[in-house]
Write an enzyme that holds these catalytic residues in place. Structure first.
Site, PDB file in Angstrom:
ATOM      1  N   SER A  58     -19.128 -58.722  25.642  1.00  0.00           N
ATOM      2  CA  SER A  58     -19.904 -58.442  24.438  1.00  0.00           C
ATOM      3  C   SER A  58     -20.657 -57.137  24.637  1.00  0.00           C
ATOM      4  O   SER A  58     -21.254 -56.929  25.695  1.00  0.00           O
ATOM      5  CB  SER A  58     -20.888 -59.574  24.152  1.00  0.00           C
ATOM      6  OG  SER A  58     -20.197 -60.657  23.618  1.00  0.00           O
ATOM      7  N   ASN A  63     -21.595 -56.351  14.483  1.00  0.00           N
ATOM      8  CA  ASN A  63     -22.726 -57.212  14.844  1.00  0.00           C
ATOM      9  C   ASN A  63     -23.345 -56.739  16.151  1.00  0.00           C
ATOM     10  O   ASN A  63     -22.670 -56.217  17.028  1.00  0.00           O
ATOM     11  CB  ASN A  63     -22.285 -58.683  14.915  1.00  0.00           C
ATOM     12  CG  ASN A  63     -21.832 -59.091  16.295  1.00  0.00           C
ATOM     13  OD1 ASN A  63     -22.644 -59.374  17.171  1.00  0.00           O
ATOM     14  ND2 ASN A  63     -20.521 -59.081  16.518  1.00  0.00           N
ATOM     15  N   ASN A  85     -12.646 -58.816  22.768  1.00  0.00           N
ATOM     16  CA  ASN A  85     -13.939 -58.921  22.099  1.00  0.00           C
ATOM     17  C   ASN A  85     -14.049 -57.785  21.066  1.00  0.00           C
ATOM     18  O   ASN A  85     -13.078 -57.083  20.801  1.00  0.00           O
ATOM     19  CB  ASN A  85     -15.062 -58.814  23.142  1.00  0.00           C
ATOM     20  CG  ASN A  85     -16.253 -59.678  22.766  1.00  0.00           C
ATOM     21  OD1 ASN A  85     -16.711 -59.613  21.622  1.00  0.00           O
ATOM     22  ND2 ASN A  85     -16.753 -60.478  23.681  1.00  0.00           N
ATOM     23  N   LYS A 102     -12.832 -63.135  29.086  1.00  0.00           N
ATOM     24  CA  LYS A 102     -12.731 -62.422  27.793  1.00  0.00           C
ATOM     25  C   LYS A 102     -13.057 -60.955  28.003  1.00  0.00           C
ATOM     26  O   LYS A 102     -14.149 -60.599  28.462  1.00  0.00           O
ATOM     27  CB  LYS A 102     -13.674 -63.046  26.773  1.00  0.00           C
ATOM     28  CG  LYS A 102     -13.520 -62.425  25.384  1.00  0.00           C
ATOM     29  CD  LYS A 102     -14.126 -63.305  24.320  1.00  0.00           C
ATOM     30  CE  LYS A 102     -14.014 -62.691  22.942  1.00  0.00           C
ATOM     31  NZ  LYS A 102     -14.583 -63.544  21.902  1.00  0.00           N
ATOM     32  N   PHE A 126     -26.334 -62.602  21.626  1.00  0.00           N
ATOM     33  CA  PHE A 126     -26.294 -64.003  22.082  1.00  0.00           C
ATOM     34  C   PHE A 126     -27.496 -64.854  21.663  1.00  0.00           C
ATOM     35  O   PHE A 126     -28.138 -65.503  22.502  1.00  0.00           O
ATOM     36  CB  PHE A 126     -26.211 -64.097  23.619  1.00  0.00           C
ATOM     37  CG  PHE A 126     -25.000 -63.483  24.257  1.00  0.00           C
ATOM     38  CD1 PHE A 126     -23.847 -63.209  23.547  1.00  0.00           C
ATOM     39  CD2 PHE A 126     -25.006 -63.199  25.631  1.00  0.00           C
ATOM     40  CE1 PHE A 126     -22.732 -62.653  24.157  1.00  0.00           C
ATOM     41  CE2 PHE A 126     -23.900 -62.653  26.254  1.00  0.00           C
ATOM     42  CZ  PHE A 126     -22.769 -62.368  25.511  1.00  0.00           C
ATOM     43  N   ASN A 153     -23.356 -56.204  23.224  1.00  0.00           N
ATOM     44  CA  ASN A 153     -24.756 -56.252  22.808  1.00  0.00           C
ATOM     45  C   ASN A 153     -25.717 -56.804  23.858  1.00  0.00           C
ATOM     46  O   ASN A 153     -26.877 -57.038  23.568  1.00  0.00           O
ATOM     47  CB  ASN A 153     -24.869 -57.080  21.521  1.00  0.00           C
ATOM     48  CG  ASN A 153     -23.948 -56.542  20.453  1.00  0.00           C
ATOM     49  OD1 ASN A 153     -23.961 -55.351  20.153  1.00  0.00           O
ATOM     50  ND2 ASN A 153     -23.103 -57.409  19.901  1.00  0.00           N
ATOM     51  N   THR A 154     -25.208 -57.049  25.058  1.00  0.00           N
ATOM     52  CA  THR A 154     -26.077 -57.424  26.176  1.00  0.00           C
ATOM     53  C   THR A 154     -25.990 -56.294  27.192  1.00  0.00           C
ATOM     54  O   THR A 154     -24.926 -56.080  27.787  1.00  0.00           O
ATOM     55  CB  THR A 154     -25.613 -58.767  26.800  1.00  0.00           C
ATOM     56  OG1 THR A 154     -25.770 -59.794  25.822  1.00  0.00           O
ATOM     57  CG2 THR A 154     -26.416 -59.119  28.037  1.00  0.00           C
TER      58      THR A 154
HETATM   59  C1  FMN Z   1     -20.788 -62.116  14.052  1.00  0.00           C
HETATM   60  C2  FMN Z   1     -19.967 -62.196  15.314  1.00  0.00           C
HETATM   61  C3  FMN Z   1     -20.494 -62.821  16.441  1.00  0.00           C
HETATM   62  C4  FMN Z   1     -19.744 -62.894  17.612  1.00  0.00           C
HETATM   63  N1  FMN Z   1     -20.273 -63.526  18.708  1.00  0.00           N
HETATM   64  C5  FMN Z   1     -19.521 -63.645  19.833  1.00  0.00           C
HETATM   65  C6  FMN Z   1     -20.019 -64.331  20.975  1.00  0.00           C
HETATM   66  O1  FMN Z   1     -21.121 -64.886  20.958  1.00  0.00           O
HETATM   67  N2  FMN Z   1     -19.233 -64.373  22.082  1.00  0.00           N
HETATM   68  C7  FMN Z   1     -17.992 -63.799  22.141  1.00  0.00           C
HETATM   69  O2  FMN Z   1     -17.312 -63.890  23.174  1.00  0.00           O
HETATM   70  N3  FMN Z   1     -17.485 -63.158  21.071  1.00  0.00           N
HETATM   71  C8  FMN Z   1     -18.207 -63.074  19.926  1.00  0.00           C
HETATM   72  N4  FMN Z   1     -17.694 -62.422  18.838  1.00  0.00           N
HETATM   73  C9  FMN Z   1     -16.353 -61.787  18.949  1.00  0.00           C
HETATM   74  C10 FMN Z   1     -15.256 -62.692  18.399  1.00  0.00           C
HETATM   75  O3  FMN Z   1     -15.168 -63.888  19.128  1.00  0.00           O
HETATM   76  C11 FMN Z   1     -13.881 -61.967  18.411  1.00  0.00           C
HETATM   77  O4  FMN Z   1     -13.510 -61.716  19.752  1.00  0.00           O
HETATM   78  C12 FMN Z   1     -13.901 -60.638  17.655  1.00  0.00           C
HETATM   79  O5  FMN Z   1     -14.722 -60.721  16.517  1.00  0.00           O
HETATM   80  C13 FMN Z   1     -12.494 -60.189  17.216  1.00  0.00           C
HETATM   81  O6  FMN Z   1     -11.921 -61.123  16.319  1.00  0.00           O
HETATM   82  P1  FMN Z   1     -11.956 -60.935  14.700  1.00  0.00           P
HETATM   83  O7  FMN Z   1     -11.470 -59.558  14.394  1.00  0.00           O
HETATM   84  O8  FMN Z   1     -11.050 -62.016  14.184  1.00  0.00           O
HETATM   85  O9  FMN Z   1     -13.365 -61.159  14.271  1.00  0.00           O
HETATM   86  C14 FMN Z   1     -18.429 -62.337  17.658  1.00  0.00           C
HETATM   87  C15 FMN Z   1     -17.914 -61.729  16.510  1.00  0.00           C
HETATM   88  C16 FMN Z   1     -18.650 -61.660  15.348  1.00  0.00           C
HETATM   89  C17 FMN Z   1     -18.054 -60.994  14.135  1.00  0.00           C
END
Ligand code: FMN
Length: 350
Positions: free
Chosen positions: A172, A110, A239, A210, A114, A174-175
């Site tokens: 993240s 992704n 993350n 995080k 945000f 993406n910022t």
């Molecule tokens: C579509 C998507 C959006 C996410 N948005 C955020 C976010 O806004 N803030 C954040 O700290 N992590 C975000 N994450 C990261 C997740 O919170 C998590 O740390 C990461 O996906 C690893 O866990 P997973 O393998 O179970 O998905 C996002 C992940 C995905 C897949």
């Protein structure tokens, strides 16, 4: 029938549309009147950060960005949830398409950037519907303010009295510029400002940081030194990752953005082990990255996580995933002669 419908939903619906639909379904009280059982497993109960967690499985940030379902996801078996990332001003995020399924790898990439309704709107939504369970709020800066501490402080002010804990998102991908907050002088300033603000507000809300999985040993060493020195309350590791894409099989592996799901599981576990060891188990860790069943949750706990979070497996496995993990984890503990989950934390690091 359910399986076929779910398969169609996962493979054919555009990811962001599917996500919207999932939020609508979760909000529907009729649909939640089971078949999802929500059993209490005594060997999964533990106290972390002075809070009683019924089980260690949390919903990771990003799923409930705008505080729409935090009171419903408990019914799906989650022990806690995390809203956000919330920024001071509402923002659209990056251009679409910006979420990609990697079906063969059961992963996602992704580059949302945000998108959210902004802190005022989200706070007012929470005020009208107080959290019934443990509910963290993940905060971050608006797109053009990544180097600034002020956006974090503004959001902290809004949520310090309503959140169970606050997560400071410095990771993240993406910022632009956000990950610069990992640098010694930046993270030190950020922690100091937030700790000062917390005492000014007479709050004792735990503040968690995080962290990115894409950091080297030297960076881990200095972060650990700073986190210990500043008595940080907790960490979320990790993350999404911008590395690890070469070994993937799905065509979408070429997409820019953060990778999540099973392909980052080992990377995240390795980081958890390094932090747990270097911190001498003094700071609780919430482990995220590729958790989708009891075994992967147990591996994270053994690596040093006290709690875990997931996002991607909810997309691929569906709404039963948290219940499944709790059931399996509870049995794994019994099979290994471990009385309570807290006795398993970090046993792979000894
Ligand atoms: C579509 C998507 C959006 C996410 N948005 C955020 C976010 O806004 N803030 C954040 O700290 N992590 C975000 N994450 C990261 C997740 O919170 C998590 O740390 C990461 O996906 C690893 O866990 P997973 O393998 O179970 O998905 C996002 C992940 C995905 C897949």
């Amino acid at each position: 029938m359910y399986k076929k419908l779910f398969e169609f939903y996962v493979t054919k619906t555009e990811p962001e549309k599917a996500h919207k639909l999932a939020l609508q379904l979760i909000k529907n009280p009729f649909l939640l009147r089971n078949p999802f059982s929500n059993k209490d497993y005594k060997n999964l109960n533990q106290k972390i950060l002075n809070m009683d967690f019924k089980n260690p499985v949390g919903l990771a940030a990003g799923f409930d960005k705008n505080a729409e379902v935090y009171n419903e996801i408990g019914k799906l078996g989650f022990g806690f949830s995390e809203i956000g990332t919330v920024t001071p001003e509402s923002q659209y995020g990056n251009n679409k398409p910006r979420v990609f399924r990697l079906l063969e790898d059961k992963a996602l990439i992704n580059r949302l950037g945000f998108p959210n309704d902004g802190m005022i709107e989200i706070k007012s939504r929470m005020n009208k519907n107080s959290p019934k369970g443990i509910c963290g709020v993940n905060i971050g800066p608006n797109k053009d303010n990544a180097k600034d501490v002020n956006d974090y402080v503004l959001c902290f002010d809004q949520f310090c009295k309503i959140a169970s804990y606050i997560t400071i998102n410095i990771s993240s991908p993406n910022t632009p510029g956000l990950r610069q907050q990992h640098k010694d002088e930046n993270i030190t300033k950020l922690i100091d400002e937030l700790h000062i603000r917390r005492s000014e507000r007479s709050s004792n809300v735990p503040i968690l940081f995080k962290v990115s999985p894409d950091i080297n040993d030297e960076e881990i060493d200095s972060l650990c030194r700073i986190f210990l020195d500043k008595r940080v309350d907790g960490l979320i590791l990790t993350n999404t990752s911008i590395s690890k894409k070469e070994s993937l099989t799905s065509a979408n592996r070429i997409e820019e953005g953060g990778l999540s799901g099973p392909p980052i599981e080992n990377l995240s576990n390795l980081l958890i082990k390094k932090f747990y060891t270097r911190l001498n188990a003094k700071i609780p860790i919430i482990g995220a990255g590729g958790v989708g069943d009891g075994k992967s949750a147990f591996d994270k706990i053994k690596s040093g996580a006290s709690l875990i979070q997931l996002y991607t497996s909810l997309v691929y496995e569906g709404p039963f995933v948290a219940n499944k993990i709790n059931r399996e984890l509870s049995s794994i503990l019994k099979l290994n002669g471990i009385e309570n989950i807290s006795d398993a934390i970090g046993i792979d690091c000894n």
